[in-house]
Design a protein around this motif. Sequence first.
Motif, PDB file in Angstrom:
ATOM      1  N   ALA A 122       0.831  -1.207   0.000  1.00 20.15           N
ATOM      2  CA  ALA A 122       0.000   0.000   0.000  1.00 20.15           C
ATOM      3  C   ALA A 122       0.865   1.257   0.000  1.00 20.15           C
ATOM      4  O   ALA A 122       0.550   2.250  -0.666  1.00 20.15           O
ATOM      5  CB  ALA A 122      -0.922  -0.016   1.214  1.00 20.15           C
ATOM      6  N   ALA A 123       1.991   1.208   0.722  1.00 19.16           N
ATOM      7  CA  ALA A 123       2.886   2.366   0.761  1.00 19.16           C
ATOM      8  C   ALA A 123       3.500   2.625  -0.609  1.00 19.16           C
ATOM      9  O   ALA A 123       3.649   3.779  -1.036  1.00 19.16           O
ATOM     10  CB  ALA A 123       3.976   2.141   1.800  1.00 19.16           C
ATOM     11  N   ALA A 124       3.866   1.533  -1.311  1.00 19.87           N
ATOM     12  CA  ALA A 124       4.423   1.691  -2.664  1.00 19.87           C
ATOM     13  C   ALA A 124       3.384   2.286  -3.604  1.00 19.87           C
ATOM     14  O   ALA A 124       3.695   3.159  -4.432  1.00 19.87           O
ATOM     15  CB  ALA A 124       4.910   0.343  -3.179  1.00 19.87           C
ATOM     16  N   PHE A 125       2.137   1.840  -3.475  1.00 21.05           N
ATOM     17  CA  PHE A 125       1.077   2.385  -4.328  1.00 21.05           C
ATOM     18  C   PHE A 125       0.843   3.866  -4.041  1.00 21.05           C
ATOM     19  O   PHE A 125       0.601   4.654  -4.962  1.00 21.05           O
ATOM     20  CB  PHE A 125      -0.217   1.597  -4.117  1.00 21.05           C
ATOM     21  CG  PHE A 125      -0.165   0.181  -4.624  1.00 21.05           C
ATOM     22  CD1 PHE A 125       0.765  -0.197  -5.586  1.00 21.05           C
ATOM     23  CD2 PHE A 125      -1.041  -0.780  -4.142  1.00 21.05           C
ATOM     24  CE1 PHE A 125       0.820  -1.511  -6.050  1.00 21.05           C
ATOM     25  CE2 PHE A 125      -0.994  -2.082  -4.606  1.00 21.05           C
ATOM     26  CZ  PHE A 125      -0.064  -2.448  -5.559  1.00 21.05           C
ATOM     27  N   ASP A 126       0.899   4.246  -2.766  1.00 21.98           N
ATOM     28  CA  ASP A 126       0.732   5.662  -2.423  1.00 21.98           C
ATOM     29  C   ASP A 126       1.822   6.507  -3.075  1.00 21.98           C
ATOM     30  O   ASP A 126       1.550   7.625  -3.550  1.00 21.98           O
ATOM     31  CB  ASP A 126       0.757   5.835  -0.904  1.00 21.98           C
ATOM     32  CG  ASP A 126      -0.489   5.306  -0.232  1.00 21.98           C
ATOM     33  OD1 ASP A 126      -1.512   5.137  -0.928  1.00 21.98           O
ATOM     34  OD2 ASP A 126      -0.449   5.050   0.992  1.00 21.98           O
TER      35      ASP A 126
END
Length: 705
Positions: free
Chosen positions: A469-473
């Motif tokens: 999720a952090a990479a997608f953000d």
Amino acid sequence: MTTIARFLSGRITAWITLAASVVVVGLLFAVIPSSESDAFPSAGLPDTAESARVSALLEEFPSADATVGILVWSREGADLTDDDLAAITERASALATVSTAPQAVSPQVSDDGAAALVVVPLDAADVEDDVAGTATELRELASDDLPSGLDARLTGPVGFQDDVAGAFAGADVRLLLITVIVVAVLLIVTYRSPVLWIVPLAVVGTADGLARVVVTGLADAVGVTIDASIGGILSVLVFGAGTNYALLLVARYREELLVQEDRHAAMTTAVRSAGPAIAASGGTVALSLLTLLFASLSGNQALGFACAVGVVIAILFALIVLPAALVVCGRGLFWPFIPRVAHGAHAERKPGFWTRLGRGVSRRPAVVAVSAVVGIGVLLLGLGGYTVGLSQTDQFLGSPDSVLAQETIDESFSAGLTSSTTILTPDDAVDDTVALVEGVDGVDTVQTGESNDGFTALSVTLDAEPESAAAFDTIRSLRSDIAEADGDVASALVGGSDATALDTNDAAAADLRLIVPIILAIVFVILALLLRSLVAPVLLILSVLATFFASLGAGNWIFLNLLGFPAFDANVTLYAFLFLVALGVDYNIFLTTRAREERARFGTREGMIRALSSTGGVITSAGILLAAVFAVLGVLPVVALTQVGIIVCIGVLLDTLVVRTVLVPALVFLTGDAFWWPSTRRSVGAHGDVSTPRNEHETRELSGS
């Protein structure tokens, strides 16, 4: 339908039908060219997706034919020794001999001294031709003659691709074997006969084999890629649906054998009565699957095509091959409970379980309906914390090498080191783009790479774990900041593995929003035409939707609290909806078409009781069997298939044991004749014939209830 039923069941024509079926199936197996399914599922993004556009442009770059294998050495958290570092340096030299850029193969030691890694550039075409062989060679070179306690693991694009392929290695055989065993055991328990189960299992098994051949043979012609996951779902669906149809036909055939001496006439009646319900049920499933052709992800399109073809083949075998095979084998096939006409005279028998249940529900339909809805509502509470999107390391059951290596990198290096984020920026805006990207939260490093046709590639390393999720953000922030920038910077494109995963999740969500209304519309139209009612389809669809959301909630609770899955895979919700709605409508059709048939003689209330009495055992047996078959998907070490299997298993059991058993009858008792509106046929008086439904006792014998 009567003419077809007579032909399939005739004394001579049954043999002709069976022989012709054998010949046709044999010819199809011989004529259709065999084709292997793809072991590695592709992203299948549409060309308009930003990451897909980046991939297309990168194909023209000089390094387009390059990929990497990443080797990681560690001592399970302990610091590396001098001997370890010397051995790693020696292994790096050996790995350089198979690399396309030997000079780039050098060890990198983490700041904490607990791990070292080597990036090995490779030729992408050579890797694609033999992923397993390449991975094996890299692992052997990296682990040869290491000090005791020092482990070498492969990760990165090559490592993950090999582990995914390995997860599906032998999947077809393993799934088929376990599915056959599950179906055989449940059929033996259901029929309580040592021989009867062989015929439907052989028919459905042949249908599955033919479906595989036809689907893979047509795949190239229609431009779809059938990977191992689709092949597994195809087998499970054909076996599950095909066996359900077989159970319904055999049950109705056995009913007729109890009142007709001529087994050919009994099968004619069975096909004429059960055939429309089977065709409508299967047609609903097939049409629902075909809606996936409107999806944007090519994997969804391929699944829809493959499974629709499989269901059509299952219907044809259930309505053509199975009746002929059963008639040819004769009554003795049911041994030791051979149905005889004399057994049909059982008017004095006490009402069985399903009759008592139906009458109990009819006395307090409001209480039953409210209780069922409350129970479903409790399961809906499990939707708390529902999220979609698994990271790369969360997609496996267990811990393959690539996952363990990635965990080591997360602890000792930058978590995003193994992922590739590439930004293509116009040549004139390279410096401005680099400055912008470096200022985005979540970006670790930016390196300027090669140029081609007016674009320069920027290699970006993120702080976050790949596909998290952090990479997608961070990817979203990059795209947003670039879009708002001035000048040529706004023309830059963000791609790479994390961007591809993000675009896949977004496309899956868009497919869900598009497909769900289409499926519901198809189901409504089919139910309205079949039942000749506008009220019944609405109530039945609401019951199916309740089942879906309840099973999704129960599944989410299990995943979060028992199995440790942090989220749903991108396509799981759509697949679960598709299978639960389409297959749930199957049981709706089986029950309500029988209720409509009985209504003509006994009225709405008594007609539903008789329908439940006649089909309750069969539907329950079929539901348990279908749930068990879908649970077989859990044998593969892939989280997405396990999630689909568990949700569908829960949903089917809930549908057959609660919704179809008590909730739908309760709704019919509450609405009365209005359930069939705008049908104008008057209900029989409440004091009509309420004797035990025909053949209920024998139906219970067949279902084992």
